[in-house]
Motif scaffolding. Structure first.
Motif, PDB file in Angstrom:
ATOM      1  N   ALA A 144      -0.815  -0.464   5.592  1.00 44.62           N
ATOM      2  CA  ALA A 144       0.460  -1.177   5.417  1.00 44.62           C
ATOM      3  C   ALA A 144       0.847  -1.879   6.721  1.00 44.62           C
ATOM      4  N   THR A 145       0.635  -1.201   7.836  1.00 45.86           N
ATOM      5  CA  THR A 145       0.999  -1.774   9.135  1.00 45.86           C
ATOM      6  C   THR A 145       0.072  -2.923   9.512  1.00 45.86           C
ATOM      7  N   GLN A 146      -1.217  -2.768   9.216  1.00 45.12           N
ATOM      8  CA  GLN A 146      -2.191  -3.771   9.652  1.00 45.12           C
ATOM      9  C   GLN A 146      -2.202  -5.023   8.769  1.00 45.12           C
ATOM     10  N   TYR A 147      -1.882  -4.875   7.473  1.00 46.56           N
ATOM     11  CA  TYR A 147      -2.034  -6.015   6.546  1.00 46.56           C
ATOM     12  C   TYR A 147      -0.755  -6.404   5.802  1.00 46.56           C
ATOM     13  N   ARG A 153       2.011  -7.740   6.822  1.00 44.12           N
ATOM     14  CA  ARG A 153       2.524  -9.070   7.209  1.00 44.12           C
ATOM     15  C   ARG A 153       1.773 -10.195   6.517  1.00 44.12           C
ATOM     16  N   GLN A 154       0.525  -9.902   6.146  1.00 43.03           N
ATOM     17  CA  GLN A 154      -0.270 -10.943   5.455  1.00 43.03           C
ATOM     18  C   GLN A 154      -0.139 -10.824   3.930  1.00 43.03           C
ATOM     19  N   GLY A 155       0.751  -9.950   3.476  1.00 46.91           N
ATOM     20  CA  GLY A 155       1.031  -9.888   2.046  1.00 46.91           C
ATOM     21  C   GLY A 155       0.303  -8.808   1.276  1.00 46.91           C
ATOM     22  N   VAL A 156      -0.440  -7.961   1.985  1.00 42.46           N
ATOM     23  CA  VAL A 156      -1.090  -6.845   1.275  1.00 42.46           C
ATOM     24  C   VAL A 156      -0.233  -5.596   1.496  1.00 42.46           C
ATOM     25  N   ARG A 157       0.474  -5.208   0.428  1.00 44.40           N
ATOM     26  CA  ARG A 157       1.296  -3.990   0.526  1.00 44.40           C
ATOM     27  C   ARG A 157       0.423  -2.778   0.270  1.00 44.40           C
ATOM     28  N   CYS A 158       0.721  -1.690   0.936  1.00 47.84           N
ATOM     29  CA  CYS A 158      -0.045  -0.464   0.699  1.00 47.84           C
ATOM     30  C   CYS A 158       0.929   0.705   0.630  1.00 47.84           C
ATOM     31  N   ASN A 159       0.888   1.412  -0.494  1.00 53.63           N
ATOM     32  CA  ASN A 159       1.775   2.559  -0.707  1.00 53.63           C
ATOM     33  C   ASN A 159       0.972   3.745  -1.206  1.00 53.63           C
ATOM     34  N   ALA A 160       1.489   4.931  -0.951  1.00 54.58           N
ATOM     35  CA  ALA A 160       0.866   6.142  -1.490  1.00 54.58           C
ATOM     36  C   ALA A 160       1.820   6.811  -2.462  1.00 54.58           C
ATOM     37  N   VAL A 161       1.232   7.490  -3.437  1.00 50.76           N
ATOM     38  CA  VAL A 161       2.007   8.313  -4.365  1.00 50.76           C
ATOM     39  C   VAL A 161       1.519   9.745  -4.147  1.00 50.76           C
ATOM     40  N   ALA A 162       2.459  10.671  -4.013  1.00 51.08           N
ATOM     41  CA  ALA A 162       2.064  12.073  -3.791  1.00 51.08           C
ATOM     42  C   ALA A 162       2.560  12.929  -4.957  1.00 51.08           C
ATOM     43  N   GLY A 219      -2.322 -12.274  -1.066  1.00 54.42           N
ATOM     44  CA  GLY A 219      -1.778 -10.909  -0.951  1.00 54.42           C
ATOM     45  C   GLY A 219      -2.151 -10.054  -2.137  1.00 54.42           C
ATOM     46  N   GLY A 220      -1.659  -8.830  -2.125  1.00 54.51           N
ATOM     47  CA  GLY A 220      -1.977  -7.910  -3.214  1.00 54.51           C
ATOM     48  C   GLY A 220      -1.309  -6.580  -2.954  1.00 54.51           C
ATOM     49  N   ALA A 221      -1.652  -5.615  -3.804  1.00 61.06           N
ATOM     50  CA  ALA A 221      -1.037  -4.288  -3.666  1.00 61.06           C
ATOM     51  C   ALA A 221      -2.105  -3.210  -3.784  1.00 61.06           C
ATOM     52  N   ILE A 222      -2.082  -2.302  -2.819  1.00 60.85           N
ATOM     53  CA  ILE A 222      -2.972  -1.137  -2.856  1.00 60.85           C
ATOM     54  C   ILE A 222      -2.092   0.088  -3.026  1.00 60.85           C
TER      55      ILE A 222
END
Ligand SMILES: NC(=O)c1ccc[n+]([C@@H]2O[C@H](COP(=O)([O-])OP(=O)(O)OC[C@H]3O[C@@H](n4cnc5c(N)ncnc54)[C@H](O)[C@@H]3O)[C@@H](O)[C@H]2O)c1
Length: 207
Positions: free
Chosen positions: A173-176, A178-187, A137-140
């Motif tokens: 975030a929706t596609q990955y 569940r496999q541990g790759v979080r994806c967030n945006a900062v505005a 996993g990881g974080a984007i």
């Protein structure tokens, strides 16, 4: 507490205002950071200032091959990739002048803004996600903008690209997730970087 000990992070636009500040913070939390930017000279200065194994990497978000090379060389050097901050954006005075309204913007300017600000982020995700999956996993984190949430009298390309970044973030975030790759945006709203100081002085004064 150093929460990112042992983590490897890529910060795109890492030579710039928000990117360099974020890279400093990631490093202070224990991450080893790759400062990726079109401006290699400045990236080298930032990496040297940060220290703790930070390195500079030259790439161009407009060229997807160089985004692929950025991820590949990071993994070759450090053995893994845990964090991607997609943050580069085209903020040159020329683009700021040319990115105007629906009627006045040229398709060339539109395409350029989308290639750097939106396709460049997709490319980062496309090449980083398989590497993150290999390590569980990881974080984007994608830097969007308040401009992606509201209309404005100018910068139609920029605002649309940032709205696209917000949608891209939700899809990844929706596609990955569940496999541990979080994806967030900062505005962010206006951040007083060197680039924004070069913008409209009256607007900055007003804000
Ligand atoms: N500063 C603000 O007020 C503000 C507000 C909202 C969102 N943002 C967003 O924050 C992010 C960082 O902006 P900043 O204010 O630090 O600007 P900045 O100009 O200081 O940093 C942007 C960096 O991106 C790099 N870059 C530009 N084109 C590139 C390309 N083709 N390939 C690789 N690197 C490239 C530049 O060399 C620069 O180092 C951007 O995504 C921007 O849209 C900024």
């Amino acid at each position: 507490m150093r929460r990112l000990e042992g983590k490897i992070a890529i910060v795109t636009g890492g030579a710039g205002g928000i990117g360099s500040a974020t890279a400093r913070r990631l490093t202070s939390e224990g991450a080893t950071t790759v400062i990726a930017d079109l401006d290699l000279e400045r990236a080298r200065v930032v990496a040297a200032e940060i220290g703790h194994g930070a390195t500079a990497f030259h790439y161009d978000a407009e060229s997807v091959d160089t985004v692929e090379a950025l991820v590949a060389s990071t993994v070759a050097r450090f053995g893994r990739l845990d964090i991607l901050l997609n943050n580069a954006a085209i903020t040159t005075p020329q683009i700021q002048r040319e990115d105007t309204t629906a009627v006045d913007i040229t398709f060339e300017t539109w395409d350029r803004v989308m290639a750097v600000n939106l396709r460049g982020y997709l490319a980062g995700c496309k090449y980083a996600i398989p590497e993150m999956l290999k390590v569980g996993g990881g974080a984007i984190i994608n830097t969007a903008s308040g401009s992606g949430l509201v209309g404005d009298l100018s910068r139609i390309g920029y605002g649309t690209s940032k709205a696209g970044v917000i949608a891209l973030t939700r899809f990844i975030a929706t596609q990955y997730g569940r496999q541990g790759v979080r994806c967030n945006a900062v505005a962010p709203g206006l951040i007083l970087t060197e680039a924004s100081k070069a913008g409209v002085p009256e607007l900055i004064e007003m804000i």
